[in-house]
Design an enzyme around this catalytic site. Structure first.
Site, PDB file in Angstrom:
ATOM      1  N   SER A  90     -13.710  10.728 -22.911  1.00  0.00           N
ATOM      2  CA  SER A  90     -13.841   9.528 -22.679  1.00  0.00           C
ATOM      3  C   SER A  90     -12.474   9.753 -21.303  1.00  0.00           C
ATOM      4  CB  SER A  90     -13.632   8.436 -23.330  1.00  0.00           C
ATOM      5  OG  SER A  90     -11.732   8.514 -23.430  1.00  0.00           O
ATOM      6  N   SER A 228     -17.364   5.912 -22.149  1.00  0.00           N
ATOM      7  CA  SER A 228     -15.887   5.701 -22.730  1.00  0.00           C
ATOM      8  C   SER A 228     -16.237   4.223 -23.858  1.00  0.00           C
ATOM      9  CB  SER A 228     -14.747   5.214 -21.912  1.00  0.00           C
ATOM     10  OG  SER A 228     -12.823   5.020 -21.826  1.00  0.00           O
TER      11      SER A 228
END
Length: 269
Positions: A90, A228
């Site tokens: 992420s 993310s």
């Protein structure tokens, strides 16, 4: 169970054992030796008997050996620097899966272990910081994201651009990824005084309507913007959940099938 809690328990147990032996049991052993030497019955086995009387019990030996080490680890980990490993992508391209990072535990204030209660206020998170925090939906997990919104900020995310208080965060195209990842592009984004790299997919993304960051909270996003799990989906990070500021990568290790790599030691933007 939380490692910090286990460490505190270990320090407490070995500390009590160390103190009990130093304050009482050690002197009891010395008195036993003195009583034996003052007795009338002496033999060639004196040295063996004395050694047996002076011998520390196993619990006292372990307490004396482990307490100083565990206490030092607790102080360093709780108040100065704590290591973490990056488990996901992420924060690409800033942080890779398998990066081992160091987190400054005092830059945002001194906090007690386990409870994470701040007892000494120092600095507040700044826009652009790579911040480690306890995941609001499961505080047993630690997350790392970039601080993009401070208390009172108005934020929205539209067409892959972050708007802060009505102004777009500056972005500069750097390059498309190598063959095999044509759906992403590499850009440089500027947040406050921090210029960092981000990934954006070429596919359409999800926009976010404008939100206002409440007092005592922060809005965070991953640098790998389309991959993310961050504040766009689960909300703000409370000040109470902050762990510290990530400042360096000291090792990369993908797993047991590879050797640790120390060639990419670097500071984190």
């Amino acid at each position: 169970m939380d490692f910090a809690l286990l460490l505190v328990i270990a320090v407490a147990v070995t500390g009590v054992g160390y103190a009990a032996d130093a304050l009482y049991f050690r002197s009891s052993r010395k008195r036993a030796v003195g009583n034996y030497l003052n007795g009338d019955q002496r033999s060639a086995l004196d040295s063996e008997v004395i050694a047996k009387l002076e011998k520390e019990p196993l619990w006292a030996e372990y307490s004396r050996s482990f307490f100083p080490v565990l206490l030092l680890v607790l102080v360093l980990r709780s108040f100065l620097v704590e290591p973490f490993q990056i488990p996901s992508g992420s924060m690409l391209p800033t942080l890779k899966i398998g990066d081992f990072i160091l987190v400054n535990k005092f830059t945002y204030g001194i906090r007690l272990p386990v409870t994470n209660t701040r007892v000494l206020e120092l600095n507040e998170p700044e826009r652009g910081d790579s911040m480690v925090f306890r995941f609001p939906e499961d505080t047993r997990l630690n997350f790392i994201k970039r601080v993009v919104g401070l208390p009172g900020d108005r934020l929205r995310y539209e067409n892959k651009v972050l708007y802060i208080n009505g102004k777009p965060a500056p972005q500069q195209f750097v390059a498309a990824l190598p063959a095999g990842n044509p759906e992403r592009k590499l850009l440089k984004e500027t947040l406050g005084d921090v210029e960092h790299e981000i990934y954006n997919s070429l596919e359409p993304g999800q926009n976010m309507r404008e939100v206002v960051v409440p007092e005592g909270h922060y809005f965070v996003m991953g640098d790998n913007r389309d991959h993310s799990n961050d504040s766009r989906y689960w909300g703000f990070v409370s000040e109470e959940l902050i762990v510290g500021k990530a400042f360096a990568v000291w090792m990369h290790w993908e797993g047991w099938s590879s050797l640790p790599d120390f060639s990419d030691v670097r500071l984190i933007k």
